[in-house]
Motif scaffolding. Structure first.
Motif, PDB file in Angstrom:
ATOM      1  N   PRO A 192     -16.460 -14.513   3.694  1.00  0.00           N
ATOM      2  CA  PRO A 192     -15.944 -14.682   2.337  1.00  0.00           C
ATOM      3  C   PRO A 192     -16.187 -13.461   1.431  1.00  0.00           C
ATOM      4  N   PHE A 193     -17.169 -12.626   1.780  1.00  0.00           N
ATOM      5  CA  PHE A 193     -17.391 -11.400   1.017  1.00  0.00           C
ATOM      6  C   PHE A 193     -18.196 -10.446   1.894  1.00  0.00           C
ATOM      7  N   VAL A 194     -18.173  -9.180   1.512  1.00  0.00           N
ATOM      8  CA  VAL A 194     -18.870  -8.158   2.298  1.00  0.00           C
ATOM      9  C   VAL A 194     -20.369  -8.285   2.090  1.00  0.00           C
ATOM     10  N   ASP A 195     -21.088  -8.547   3.196  1.00  0.00           N
ATOM     11  CA  ASP A 195     -22.539  -8.696   3.123  1.00  0.00           C
ATOM     12  C   ASP A 195     -23.264  -7.824   4.145  1.00  0.00           C
ATOM     13  N   GLY A 196     -22.536  -6.858   4.729  1.00  0.00           N
ATOM     14  CA  GLY A 196     -23.158  -5.995   5.720  1.00  0.00           C
ATOM     15  C   GLY A 196     -22.144  -5.024   6.288  1.00  0.00           C
ATOM     16  N   PRO A 197     -22.590  -4.131   7.176  1.00  0.00           N
ATOM     17  CA  PRO A 197     -21.691  -3.096   7.715  1.00  0.00           C
ATOM     18  C   PRO A 197     -20.470  -3.642   8.444  1.00  0.00           C
ATOM     19  N   ALA A 198     -20.619  -4.728   9.195  1.00  0.00           N
ATOM     20  CA  ALA A 198     -19.483  -5.235   9.972  1.00  0.00           C
ATOM     21  C   ALA A 198     -18.375  -5.745   9.062  1.00  0.00           C
ATOM     22  N   ARG A 199     -18.726  -6.499   8.048  1.00  0.00           N
ATOM     23  CA  ARG A 199     -17.709  -6.982   7.116  1.00  0.00           C
ATOM     24  C   ARG A 199     -17.140  -5.837   6.280  1.00  0.00           C
ATOM     25  N   ALA A 200     -17.957  -4.849   5.952  1.00  0.00           N
ATOM     26  CA  ALA A 200     -17.446  -3.688   5.220  1.00  0.00           C
ATOM     27  C   ALA A 200     -16.394  -2.959   6.045  1.00  0.00           C
ATOM     28  N   ALA A 201     -16.654  -2.809   7.338  1.00  0.00           N
ATOM     29  CA  ALA A 201     -15.681  -2.154   8.217  1.00  0.00           C
ATOM     30  C   ALA A 201     -14.408  -2.982   8.324  1.00  0.00           C
ATOM     31  N   ALA A 202     -14.543  -4.307   8.371  1.00  0.00           N
ATOM     32  CA  ALA A 202     -13.364  -5.180   8.453  1.00  0.00           C
ATOM     33  C   ALA A 202     -12.510  -5.061   7.196  1.00  0.00           C
ATOM     34  N   LEU A 203     -13.150  -4.993   6.033  1.00  0.00           N
ATOM     35  CA  LEU A 203     -12.397  -4.833   4.785  1.00  0.00           C
ATOM     36  C   LEU A 203     -11.638  -3.514   4.784  1.00  0.00           C
ATOM     37  N   GLU A 204     -12.276  -2.447   5.251  1.00  0.00           N
ATOM     38  CA  GLU A 204     -11.617  -1.147   5.302  1.00  0.00           C
ATOM     39  C   GLU A 204     -10.413  -1.176   6.229  1.00  0.00           C
ATOM     40  N   ARG A 205     -10.558  -1.813   7.392  1.00  0.00           N
ATOM     41  CA  ARG A 205      -9.436  -1.898   8.331  1.00  0.00           C
ATOM     42  C   ARG A 205      -8.333  -2.809   7.796  1.00  0.00           C
ATOM     43  N   CYS A 206      -8.722  -3.870   7.079  1.00  0.00           N
ATOM     44  CA  CYS A 206      -7.738  -4.763   6.451  1.00  0.00           C
ATOM     45  C   CYS A 206      -6.838  -3.973   5.513  1.00  0.00           C
ATOM     46  N   ALA A 207      -7.452  -3.159   4.653  1.00  0.00           N
ATOM     47  CA  ALA A 207      -6.670  -2.373   3.697  1.00  0.00           C
ATOM     48  C   ALA A 207      -5.808  -1.334   4.410  1.00  0.00           C
ATOM     49  N   ALA A 208      -6.346  -0.702   5.451  1.00  0.00           N
ATOM     50  CA  ALA A 208      -5.605   0.342   6.160  1.00  0.00           C
ATOM     51  C   ALA A 208      -4.398  -0.228   6.894  1.00  0.00           C
ATOM     52  N   GLU A 209      -4.567  -1.371   7.556  1.00  0.00           N
ATOM     53  CA  GLU A 209      -3.440  -1.969   8.274  1.00  0.00           C
ATOM     54  C   GLU A 209      -2.383  -2.486   7.322  1.00  0.00           C
ATOM     55  N   PHE A 210      -2.818  -3.003   6.168  1.00  0.00           N
ATOM     56  CA  PHE A 210      -1.819  -3.435   5.196  1.00  0.00           C
ATOM     57  C   PHE A 210      -1.030  -2.239   4.687  1.00  0.00           C
ATOM     58  N   ALA A 211      -1.716  -1.133   4.437  1.00  0.00           N
ATOM     59  CA  ALA A 211      -1.021   0.077   3.985  1.00  0.00           C
ATOM     60  C   ALA A 211      -0.006   0.538   5.028  1.00  0.00           C
ATOM     61  N   ALA A 212      -0.359   0.402   6.308  1.00  0.00           N
ATOM     62  CA  ALA A 212       0.581   0.784   7.367  1.00  0.00           C
ATOM     63  C   ALA A 212       1.818  -0.100   7.325  1.00  0.00           C
ATOM     64  N   TRP A 213       1.627  -1.386   7.076  1.00  0.00           N
ATOM     65  CA  TRP A 213       2.777  -2.301   6.963  1.00  0.00           C
ATOM     66  C   TRP A 213       3.593  -1.975   5.719  1.00  0.00           C
ATOM     67  N   ALA A 214       2.922  -1.731   4.602  1.00  0.00           N
ATOM     68  CA  ALA A 214       3.614  -1.479   3.337  1.00  0.00           C
ATOM     69  C   ALA A 214       4.425  -0.191   3.374  1.00  0.00           C
ATOM     70  N   ALA A 215       4.067   0.723   4.271  1.00  0.00           N
ATOM     71  CA  ALA A 215       4.823   1.982   4.381  1.00  0.00           C
ATOM     72  C   ALA A 215       6.280   1.736   4.747  1.00  0.00           C
ATOM     73  N   GLY A 216       6.579   0.579   5.311  1.00  0.00           N
ATOM     74  CA  GLY A 216       7.950   0.233   5.653  1.00  0.00           C
ATOM     75  C   GLY A 216       8.750  -0.306   4.488  1.00  0.00           C
ATOM     76  N   PHE A 217       8.125  -0.408   3.308  1.00  0.00           N
ATOM     77  CA  PHE A 217       8.790  -0.926   2.115  1.00  0.00           C
ATOM     78  C   PHE A 217       8.680   0.116   1.007  1.00  0.00           C
ATOM     79  N   PRO A 218       9.689   0.961   0.848  1.00  0.00           N
ATOM     80  CA  PRO A 218       9.619   2.037  -0.153  1.00  0.00           C
ATOM     81  C   PRO A 218       9.352   1.550  -1.569  1.00  0.00           C
ATOM     82  N   ALA A 219       9.695   0.284  -1.864  1.00  0.00           N
ATOM     83  CA  ALA A 219       9.489  -0.224  -3.223  1.00  0.00           C
ATOM     84  C   ALA A 219       8.028  -0.533  -3.522  1.00  0.00           C
ATOM     85  N   LEU A 220       7.179  -0.582  -2.491  1.00  0.00           N
ATOM     86  CA  LEU A 220       5.761  -0.884  -2.698  1.00  0.00           C
ATOM     87  C   LEU A 220       4.981   0.403  -2.873  1.00  0.00           C
ATOM     88  N   SER A 221       4.028   0.387  -3.795  1.00  0.00           N
ATOM     89  CA  SER A 221       3.203   1.569  -4.005  1.00  0.00           C
ATOM     90  C   SER A 221       1.804   1.171  -4.440  1.00  0.00           C
TER      91      SER A 221
END
Length: 363
Positions: A73-102
């Motif tokens: 439910p929230f970042v409480d250690g290195p493993a969850r911190a890494a998961a949050l970082e990957r969550c944001a990165a993969e979403f950014a990769a998906w959003a790259a296919g939508f020019p209207a998103l920034s």
């Protein structure tokens, strides 16, 4: 460590809101044995392993969903911190296919609010919808709605509550000021004088408080928002699930034993709610184990222009997510007053889901 049984119970609403069917997450949940920091069989490890597989297959949005659940439910250690970082990165990769998103980073006193946006245009400023989740959901969970907002002619901002995900603002007594800060940041690129907030769970409380002092907010749509009793009813607080109390303590920089004393001053009074001059729409779960029923009654009794939708379900109403999604979008369009054809279509679809096919003909 978090209580695994509680995590498995409360994650269901979030998996369904992101389009994961039970057959996708039930086997995964069955493999989870504990909440170690990335150890085999732990919450983070099992969700992350499936996310890694999906990312490797180029399924970025699905991978982001699974990394999101890994950091839940929230970042409480290195493993969850890494998961949050990957969550944001993969979403950014998906959003790259939508020019209207920034992306949009807004620096405010106390921290930075990182957002996903659509439709910001200085030449043709559009009415603005600001969407925020609750204490356990990151912006990547809700940002996939942005292409739909763009198609409807809205500018959109999806952000997190203070202290959640990549939002570094503190969840303090003035956390509601974040909304005004976001509007200031996009002034001139959106018609901020026609702003609507779709603010779920605890961010709904912040949006209503912000609307009391910022006339640019013309309507608030929410679901499962705490208002007064949640912050003041000590007996109710003793029954609130541990994961909620622990998360609030984390956000407020307090301890589970002391957090409700810290939050008591956040309660909205009956007089404050009566002072609202904007339309409010709210979804209530009749068997909500987090928000007491008195808070929904307070909305009904005190807010002059309020629409309420009730579901016979637990917090977040996971069994009724499709209905809630339609109704909340329909509520925004009603407040805005335009998009007649879309409102008619959404009303008919909501009637079909709510009451059955026979009801559609009466709409």
């Amino acid at each position: 460590m978090n209580d695994i049984a509680e995590l498995k119970n409360f994650v269901v609403a979030h998996t369904r809101s992101q389009g994961l069917p039970p057959e996708a997450y039930d086997p995964l949940l069955a493999r989870i044995r504990d909440d170690g920091d990335g150890t085999p069989g732990s919450w983070v490890a099992e969700w992350s392993a499936e996310a890694d597989r999906l990312a490797g297959a180029g399924r970025s949005l699905e991978a982001s969903v699974h990394y999101n659940m890994a950091r839940f439910p929230f970042v409480d250690g290195p493993a969850r911190a890494a998961a949050l970082e990957r969550c944001a990165a993969e979403f950014a990769a998906w959003a790259a296919g939508f020019p209207a998103l920034s992306r949009l980073d807004v620096e405010l006193p106390g921290g930075r609010v990182r957002c996903w946006t659509t439709g910001l245009d200085a030449e043709v400023p559009r009415p603005l919808l600001v969407m925020t989740g609750g204490i356990v959901s990151v912006k990547e969970q809700w940002a996939p709605v942005l292409p739909q907002l763009d198609a409807l002619g809205f500018a959109g901002i999806v952000a997190e509550m203070p202290g959640v995900g990549e939002n570094t603002l503190p969840y303090g007594a003035d956390a509601h000021r974040m909304f005004s800060g976001l509007l200031d940041a996009v002034e001139g690129r959106a018609d901020t004088a026609r702003t609507y907030a779709l603010a779920l769970s605890f961010s709904g409380h912040l949006a209503l408080r912000a609307a009391l002092s910022d006339p640019r907010i013309r309507g608030v749509v929410g679901a499962g928002a705490p208002l007064r009793d949640f912050f003041t009813d000590r007996e109710w607080q003793r029954s609130v699930p541990r994961v909620t109390t622990d998360t609030l303590a984390h956000l407020a920089g307090s301890t589970p034993d002391e957090v409700y004393g810290v939050l008591a001053e956040r309660a909205l009074s009956a007089e404050e709610l009566s002072a609202l001059r904007i339309p409010v729409a709210h979804v209530t779960s009749l068997r909500d184990e987090i928000i007491p029923p008195g808070d929904a009654r307070l909305l009904r009794e005190r807010v002059r222009s309020v629409r309420l939708l009730s579901h016979d379900d637990v917090h977040g109403s996971p069994r009724f997510f499709a209905q809630t999604r339609l109704w909340t979008l329909l509520s925004v369009l009603r407040m805005h007053g335009a998009h007649r054809d879309q409102r008619i279509a959404l009303t008919r679809e909501f009637a079909r889901l709510r009451y059955g096919a026979a009801a559609v003909a009466a709409v």
